[in-house]
Motif scaffolding. Structure first.
Motif, PDB file in Angstrom:
ATOM      1  N   CYS A 156      18.949  41.337  25.754  1.00 50.40           N
ATOM      2  CA  CYS A 156      20.122  40.848  25.040  1.00 50.40           C
ATOM      3  C   CYS A 156      21.401  41.298  25.752  1.00 50.40           C
ATOM      4  O   CYS A 156      21.621  42.482  25.959  1.00 50.40           O
ATOM      5  CB  CYS A 156      20.106  41.348  23.599  1.00 50.40           C
ATOM      6  N   ARG A 157      22.226  40.356  26.089  1.00 50.08           N
ATOM      7  CA  ARG A 157      23.465  40.637  26.815  1.00 50.08           C
ATOM      8  C   ARG A 157      24.468  41.363  25.910  1.00 50.08           C
ATOM      9  O   ARG A 157      25.244  42.201  26.374  1.00 50.08           O
ATOM     10  CB  ARG A 157      24.041  39.286  27.290  1.00 50.08           C
ATOM     11  N   HIS A 189      20.672  38.719  18.761  1.00 51.13           N
ATOM     12  CA  HIS A 189      21.458  39.882  19.191  1.00 51.13           C
ATOM     13  C   HIS A 189      21.203  41.106  18.320  1.00 51.13           C
ATOM     14  O   HIS A 189      22.103  41.876  18.039  1.00 51.13           O
ATOM     15  CB  HIS A 189      22.960  39.566  19.197  1.00 51.13           C
ATOM     16  N   CYS A 228      18.589  34.059  20.865  1.00 54.09           N
ATOM     17  CA  CYS A 228      18.734  35.494  20.627  1.00 54.09           C
ATOM     18  C   CYS A 228      19.593  35.758  19.391  1.00 54.09           C
ATOM     19  O   CYS A 228      20.652  35.167  19.227  1.00 54.09           O
ATOM     20  CB  CYS A 228      19.381  36.124  21.856  1.00 54.09           C
ATOM     21  N   CYS A 280      22.181  36.090  27.394  1.00 53.50           N
ATOM     22  CA  CYS A 280      21.012  36.675  26.755  1.00 53.50           C
ATOM     23  C   CYS A 280      19.756  36.079  27.386  1.00 53.50           C
ATOM     24  O   CYS A 280      19.759  34.939  27.850  1.00 53.50           O
ATOM     25  CB  CYS A 280      21.014  36.384  25.259  1.00 53.50           C
TER      26      CYS A 280
HETATM   27 ZN   LIG Z   1      21.599  38.523  22.417  1.00 54.81          ZN
END
Ligand SMILES: [Zn+2]
Length: 77
Positions: free
Chosen positions: A17-18, A11, A9, A4
Motif C-alpha cells: 500500500c502506497r 489502504h 486497495c 498501491c
Molecule cells: Zn493503499
C-alpha cells in the motif's frame, strides 16, 4: 491514491500500500490522510442514500403496478 499494489486497495493493511508507506516515511501527513478518509466516507454515505432512494422508488412503482394489475383483473371478471 495512486501507486498501491492493488487497485482496490482499501489502504488499511494491504501489502504494497502506497498510502501506508507514505504515512510511514512522512510523505503524507496524517491530517491530510484523515481528511481524505472523511471525504471518502461522506461520498460513500451519499451514494448509499441515493441507492436507498432509488430502491424505494422502484418498490413504490412495483406496488402501484401490482395494484393496477389487480384492478385490471377484477374489472375483467
Ligand atoms: Zn493503499
Amino acid at each position: 491514491m495512486q501507486g498501491c499494489k492493488f487497485r482496490d486497495c482499501s489502504h488499511n493493511a494491504e501489502p504494497g500500500c502506497r498510502v501506508k508507506e507514505a504515512l510511514e516515511n512522512g510523505e503524507l501527513s496524517i491530517e491530510r490522510w484523515e481528511n481524505y478518509i472523511k471525504l471518502k466516507r461522506e461520498a460513500s454515505f451519499a451514494e448509499a442514500k441515493e441507492n436507498i432512494n432509488i430502491r424505494l422508488k422502484e418498490k413504490l412503482r412495483n406496488k402501484s403496478i401490482a395494484k393496477f394489475q389487480k384492478q385490471f383483473q377484477k374489472g375483467r371478471r
